[in-house]
Design an enzyme around this catalytic site. Structure first.
Site, PDB file in Angstrom:
ATOM      1  CD  GLU A 108      -2.810   0.617   2.638  1.00  0.00           C
ATOM      2  OE1 GLU A 108      -2.949   1.660   3.264  1.00  0.00           O
ATOM      3  OE2 GLU A 108      -3.183  -0.492   3.069  1.00  0.00           O
ATOM      4  CG  ASP A 138      -2.903   8.114   8.359  1.00  0.00           C
ATOM      5  OD1 ASP A 138      -3.019   6.889   8.544  1.00  0.00           O
ATOM      6  OD2 ASP A 138      -2.872   8.641   7.239  1.00  0.00           O
TER       7      ASP A 138
END
Lengths: 449, 266
Positions: free
Chosen positions: B49, B60
C-alpha cells in the site's frame, strides 16, 4: 450615532432555505462529504436529528428563548456617520453581533448545536478553535447545558492566547494543545475529527463554521441566518429600503453566510465577502481562499482552498487569527461561482486602518476580523459614491485584539496614544504584531469567521 | 480478475491470508522509502500500500503523520509515487496506492488513473472518499481496469456495507476499530464481527483488515477470519526508528509467518 429599535425574534419557525444544498449536501460542485466511512453514521444521525429538530416547535421555542434571554438578541443595527465620512459619502449601518454574549456571532451557532447534542443524547462535545472565539462560545454553551467539553487548539495559540484558554477552563472545558502538522487551526480541526472518529458513540462535534462535511455547512447557516433575518427587517424599518450592499468578513464564512442568506433573493443587493489578504494576495502570505485559491477537498468538503501543485494545503497568513484559515465554506464557493456574491481581499494594513478608524470615530473597538469588512466598506463606498447604503456585519468585538492592535500601532509603552484616522498604518509593525513563519495564527483571539 | 483479487486468491489457495504492507513515499526520502518497499516485497508481502503524502491526514495517528509531514515538506508528489509503483511491480508484489482524495483530485482523476495503470499499479485505496462522492473515480478506474478499495467501519449500517462492497473492486478495507491508524495491543473483536457482517452483505469480495496490527501474533489472529491483513503504523515506526530496510524485512518475516499460522477461514 443612532440605534434602531429592533424587531422581535422568536417566530416559531426557521425561514425557508435557499434552493441549496441538495439532500446530500452539495452546493453545485461544492460541499458533500469527504470523510472516512467511520463518520458517516454519525453524520447521518446528526442530519436526521437536525432535520427533525428544526421543525420541532419545542426546540424552536427553546432556541428563541436562549437567543433572547441568554445571547441578548436581537442585536441592534447602528448607524456610524463619522466612520461613513471615510466611505465616499455612503451611509453605513453596522449589524452589532459584537454585543452578543461572549462577544461575537459564534454563540448563535453553538446554542443550536448544543441543543442538538442534548437531543441526540450525547454528553460530551468537542470543538476546534483557531485562537479562542468558537472555543469560548462552545465552552459557554456546554456549561449552560451541562455537557462535558474538550477544545482542540493549536499549541502556538494556546501559548499566545493564555487569556482565552483561561476563559475556557473557567467555563469547565478541557483545552488540548495540538502539536501535529503546522500546529494551526487546520490541525486543530484534524485533531477534533480524530477525537470524533474515536469517541463518536458518546461525543458530538460542534463545528464552528459553515465548512466541513454535510450537514455542518447547512446547519451552521441555519443557526447563523438570524443575523441577516433580523438585519433585513431592521434596515427596511429604519430606511424604508434595502441596502445597496451587504459586507462581511470571510474566514470559514459563518458570519458572512449568516448575514447574506436573508438577502440572497434580493437581486439588487450586492453581497460582498472580504477575505484576509495578509501581506497581499500577490504574496504567499495571505488567507484569501476564494480570491487566491483553487477548488479542492479539505476538512470533509469540496470548496476553494489554498493548495500547492501536489494538493497539499498551504498555510495561510493573516493578522486576524479568526480569518487565518486556508479553506472556506462550500456555500461561499458556490455563491462565487454563480456570481451571486463577490469576494475581495483586504490586507492586514487596510484592516488595521479601518480598525483604528472605527475606534476613533465611533467609540467601537471591532474584532480585527470584522475590521476587514469595515475596510471593504471604505473601498466600496468610494466606488459607489454618495446616497448608497452599506450594511456591514460587525461580527465581533475587539477586546481580544487589544494586544495585537497595541503592537501593530506601537502603543505598548507610550503614554500618549494616537491611533486616530490618518495615522501611519503603513509603518512596519513591531515584532510579534503580524504572523511570521512560526506564528502563523497570530497572537490574537478569533475564529474562522 | 483484478490484480489484488488475484493475489489474495492465490494466497488463499496456499492456505493463508494475504499480507499487505503500508509505507508512505518519501520518508526518510523517496529512494529510501522505495528501497524499504522492495525489501518488504522480497521478505514476503503480497501487496504494498503505497502512501501518497498529504498535509492533513485525518484518519492517521501520530506515527504516520510524523513520517508524512517530512515527505510533504520535501515536496514529494505523484511522480515520486508512480516511481514507487513501478519499483514495487518490478519487485513482484501488487502495488496499490493509498491516497487521501485531494492529491488525486489535484493531479486530475483521469490523469491519475491513466498514469497509475501505465506504471503497473493495481488500483487505489481512498480513505476519505466514500462511494457516494466517487463518480469520477469509479468511471476512471473502470476505464483503466483499476481496483478501487473503499473502507467499511464498525459504525457502517448493513445497507452501507453492501453498497460500499458493491462499489469496491480488489478487496474491501475493513477498518477494525473506530479510531485512527496506529499499533494497538489488542485487535478489537469488532474486526471479526465486521468481517462477518460485510461477508454476509457481499460474500464474493475479499475482505482485508487493517488498523492496529503490529506483529505476527495479531496477524495470525486476523488471518483466522480475514482474507488479508494490512499493516501500516508498525512499518512506519520501524522507519522512524531508523531501522530501514533490515528492520522492515524482519517485521515482514514475522508477519508473513503470522498470516500462515492461522490458516484460512472457511
Amino acid at each position: 450615532m443612532t440605534t434602531t429599535s429592533p424587531p422581535q425574534t422568536g417566530e416559531l419557525s426557521l425561514p425557508a432555505r435557499p434552493g441549496w444544498p441538495d439532500s446530500s449536501g452539495h452546493f453545485g460542485a461544492f460541499g458533500g462529504r469527504f470523510v472516512p466511512e467511520a463518520l458517516i453514521a454519525a453524520l447521518d444521525e446528526l442530519t436526521e436529528a437536525y432535520e427533525a429538530m428544526r421543525v420541532d416547535p419545542a426546540f424552536l421555542a427553546e432556541f428563541a428563548r436562549l437567543q433572547r434571554d441568554y445571547t441578548g438578541r436581537p442585536s441592534p443595527v447602528t448607524e456610524v456617520p463619522k466612520f461613513a465620512e471615510h466611505c465616499g459619502g455612503a451611509s453605513v449601518l453596522l449589524k452589532r453581533e459584537d454585543l452578543n454574549h461572549t462577544g461575537s456571532h459564534k454563540i448563535n451557532n453553538v446554542l443550536g448545536q448544543a441543543l442538538l447534542t442534548r437531543r441526540i443524547g450525547k454528553q460530551r462535545v468537542i470543538a476546534e478553535t483557531g485562537a479562542g472565539q468558537h472555543g469560548v462560545a462552545t465552552a459557554t454553551a456546554a456549561a449552560l447545558m451541562g455537557l462535558s467539553c474538550t477544545v482542540y487548539m493549536g499549541e502556538e495559540d494556546t501559548r499566545r492566547q493564555a487569556l482565552n484558554v483561561a476563559r475556557m477552563r473557567l467555563l469547565g472545558a478541557e483545552v488540548i494543545p495540538v502539536t501535529t502538522g503546522s500546529r494551526t487551526l487546520k490541525d486543530a480541526i484534524n485533531e477534533a475529527f480524530r477525537d470524533w472518529v474515536t469517541n463518536v458513540e458518546t461525543t458530538n462535534y460542534v463545528f464552528g463554521t459553515v465548512a466541513g462535511p454535510h450537514p455542518f455547512p447547512a446547519m451552521v447557516r441555519d443557526f447563523q441566518r438570524v443575523i441577516g433575518d433580523e438585519a433585513r427587517v431592521q434596515v427596511l424599518e429604519r430606511e424604508g429600503r434595502l441596502p445597496d450592499a451587504v459586507l462581511a468578513c470571510v474566514g470559514g464564512g459563518s458570519n458572512a453566510i449568516g448575514i447574506f442568506t436573508a438577502f440572497v433573493p434580493d437581486e439588487g443587493v450586492r453581497l460582498v465577502g472580504l477575505e484576509a489578504g495578509g501581506d497581499g494576495v500577490d504574496t504567499d502570505r495571505h488567507a484569501a481562499t476564494i480570491t487566491g485559491g483553487s477548488p479542492g477537498v479539505l476538512h470533509g468538503a469540496r470548496s476553494y482552498l489554498l493548495q500547492d501543485e501536489n494538493g497539499q494545503t498551504i498555510e495561510s497568513h493573516s493578522i486576524s487569527a479568526g480569518l487565518d484559515y486556508p479553506g472556506v465554506g462550500p456555500e461561499h464557493s458556490y455563491l462565487h461561482d454563480i456570481g451571486r456574491a463577490e469576494y475581495r481581499a483586504v490586507t492586514d494594513s487596510e484592516a488595521m486602518e479601518a480598525f483604528a478608524l472605527l475606534c476613533r470615530t465611533e467609540g467601537i473597538i471591532p474584532a480585527i476580523e470584522s475590521a476587514h469588512a469595515l475596510a471593504g466598506a471604505m473601498k466600496l463606498g468610494q466606488e459607489l459614491g454618495p446616497d448608497t447604503l452599506l450594511l456591514v456585519n460587525l461580527s465581533g468585538r475587539g477586546d481580544k485584539d487589544v494586544e495585537t492592535a497595541s503592537r501593530w500601532f506601537g502603543l505598548g509603552d507610550r503614554e500618549e496614544v494616537d491611533p486616530g484616522p490618518g495615522l501611519d498604518t503603513d509603518q512596519q509593525p513591531t515584532e510579534g504584531a503580524v504572523s511570521n513563519d512560526e506564528a502563523v495564527a497570530g497572537p490574537e483571539a478569533g475564529e474562522q469567521a | 480478475m483484478s490484480g489484488l483479487a488475484e493475489r489474495i486468491s492465490a494466497a488463499k489457495e496456499e492456505g493463508r491470508a494475504a499480507l499487505i504492507a503500508y509505507l508512505p513515499v518519501g520518508y526518510p526520502d523517496v529512494d529510501a522509502s522505495i528501497a524499504a518497499m522492495v525489501a518488504i516485497v522480497e521478505a514476503g508481502a503480497d501487496a504494498i500500500e503505497i502512501g501518497v503524502p498529504y498535509s492533513d491526514p485525518g484518519i492517521d495517528g501520530p506515527v504516520i503523520q510524523e513520517a508524512v509531514d517530512v515527505a510533504v515538506r520535501a515536496g514529494v508528489g505523484m511522480p515520486d509515487v508512480l516511481r514507487a509503483v513501478r519499483a514495487v511491480a518490478d519487485a513482484g508484489a501488487v502495488p496499490v496506492v493509498m491516497s487521501y482524495w485531494n492529491p488525486i483530485e489535484r493531479y486530475g482523476v483521469d490523469r491519475f488513473a491513466a498514469d497509475l495503470a501505465a506504471a503497473g499499479g493495481a488500483g487505489a485505496i481512498t480513505p476519505d472518499l466514500i462511494p457516494d462522492e466517487a463518480a469520477g473515480w469509479i468511471a476512471a478506474s473502470d476505464r483503466e481496469g483499476l481496483d478501487r478499495v473503499f473502507l467499511v467501519a464498525p459504525s457502517s449500517t448493513d445497507a452501507r456495507l453492501r453498497s460500499t462492497a458493491d462499489a469496491s473492486r480488489g478487496f474491501v478495507y475493513v477498518a477494525s476499530t473506530m479510531g485512527v491508524t496506529g499499533a494497538r495491543d489488542e485487535v478489537s473483536d469488532a474486526a471479526q464481527t465486521l468481517v462477518a457482517r460485510t461477508r454476509e452483505a457481499r460474500p464474493d469480495i475479499a475482505l482485508c483488515v487493517g488498523l492496529g496490527v503490529s506483529n505476527g501474533a495479531q496477524a495470525a489472529e486476523l488471518a483466522a477470519f480475514a482474507d488479508g491483513v494490512i499493516v501500516g503504523s508498525a512499518y512506519v515506526r520501524v522507519m522512524l526508528e531508523g531501522r530501514g530496510a533490515d528492520g522492515v524485512r524482519a517485521l515482514t518475516e514475522d508477519l508473513a509467518a503470522g498470516v500462515r499460522r492461522a490458516g484460512v477461514s472457511a
